[in-house]
Design an enzyme around this catalytic site. Sequence first.
Site, PDB file in Angstrom:
ATOM      1  CG  ASP A   1      -0.233  -0.129   2.581  1.00  0.00           C
ATOM      2  OD1 ASP A   1       0.847   0.133   2.625  1.00  0.00           O
ATOM      3  OD2 ASP A   1      -0.634  -0.799   3.510  1.00  0.00           O
TER       4      ASP A   1
ATOM      5  NE  ARG B   1      -0.490   3.286   4.514  1.00  0.00           N
ATOM      6  CZ  ARG B   1      -1.493   2.486   4.610  1.00  0.00           C
ATOM      7  NH1 ARG B   1      -2.216   2.641   3.372  1.00  0.00           N
ATOM      8  NH2 ARG B   1      -1.997   1.946   5.582  1.00  0.00           N
TER       9      ARG B   1
ATOM     10  CB  THR C   1      -1.543  -4.426   1.966  1.00  0.00           C
ATOM     11  OG1 THR C   1      -0.359  -3.666   2.201  1.00  0.00           O
ATOM     12  CG2 THR C   1      -2.382  -3.781   0.684  1.00  0.00           C
TER      13      THR C   1
ATOM     14  CD  GLU D   1       2.734  -3.303   7.763  1.00  0.00           C
ATOM     15  OE1 GLU D   1       3.934  -3.139   7.244  1.00  0.00           O
ATOM     16  OE2 GLU D   1       1.910  -2.395   7.903  1.00  0.00           O
TER      17      GLU D   1
ATOM     18  NE  ARG E   1       3.261   6.975   5.017  1.00  0.00           N
ATOM     19  CZ  ARG E   1       2.830   5.864   5.660  1.00  0.00           C
ATOM     20  NH1 ARG E   1       3.457   4.690   5.331  1.00  0.00           N
ATOM     21  NH2 ARG E   1       1.818   5.836   6.425  1.00  0.00           N
TER      22      ARG E   1
END
Length: 282
Positions: free
Chosen positions: A108, A122, A128, A130, A175
């Site tokens: 992601d 992001r 999703t 890790e 992000r």
Amino acid sequence: MKKFKTAIIVIVITMSIGNVSLSHGGNITGWKDKDSNYITEYNGKYYGYHKENGVVHYHQVKWDEEKQKWAIVAPAIYYDENFNKKENDYKENTNKIEVELVSTVDGDTAKFKMNGEQITVRFLGINTKETVDPKRGEEAWGKEASDFTKEKIKNATKIELEFDSYAEEKDKYNRYLAWIWIDNELLQNLLVENGLAETYMLQNNYKYAGMLQESEEIAKNNKLGIWSEETSNIQNNENENQTIGNHQTGAKDYKLLYMIINIIIILIISIFNIAQKKKKRK
């Protein structure tokens, strides 16, 4: 002090109003009653209604046995009185910015060149698993999601970012938050409908919220990816192991405490005995 209390009250009221707005009028009519006359079955699905700004609209609902309530399946999807889905206008004019791929980070997150500047993005509205979690290591379906994203973006002939007017431009890690388009397909939706991502911090007023909620429900019903029975069993085992670990840690702590108490008691008795001997000598 009075001003402080007044400010607190205003904040609470404001937060309450905001929550009602995002939940589209709160719970549906008759939400506590499993046999409520306000819930309608149509073509094997159940629908309930509530009002938003004085206007009645319907949602698909399902009975939550654990919470004993009718829960809205997809809050961002509306139905009319004939249970026809009200389509969102995805053709609304929005500026899409064409970008170049620099690298993918995981399922992601990716890095792009936008207007000559390298940025980290992001993916808005999803999460999703890790690939490398500090506590758990690699999570189930994390690598699959990462590989899927990498393949889709690398093979795309055109990559575009779309910023949602209702979302923040950046997250707390600086992000960018954006919708990712690859060859006119929404990457977030591809991940969700394949069971490789779940909706995450997705507000109902986001442009593609309804699309993602619907895809997630289909993935759940079909038990795809993270919603599969295999994944559920893995998570249950992890929870059991964590519980056993907690019990074992608790047992060790108890033994240590018991040992310390015994040592203290022995010391007290020894000091008392020494004091008694000194008295006898006197």
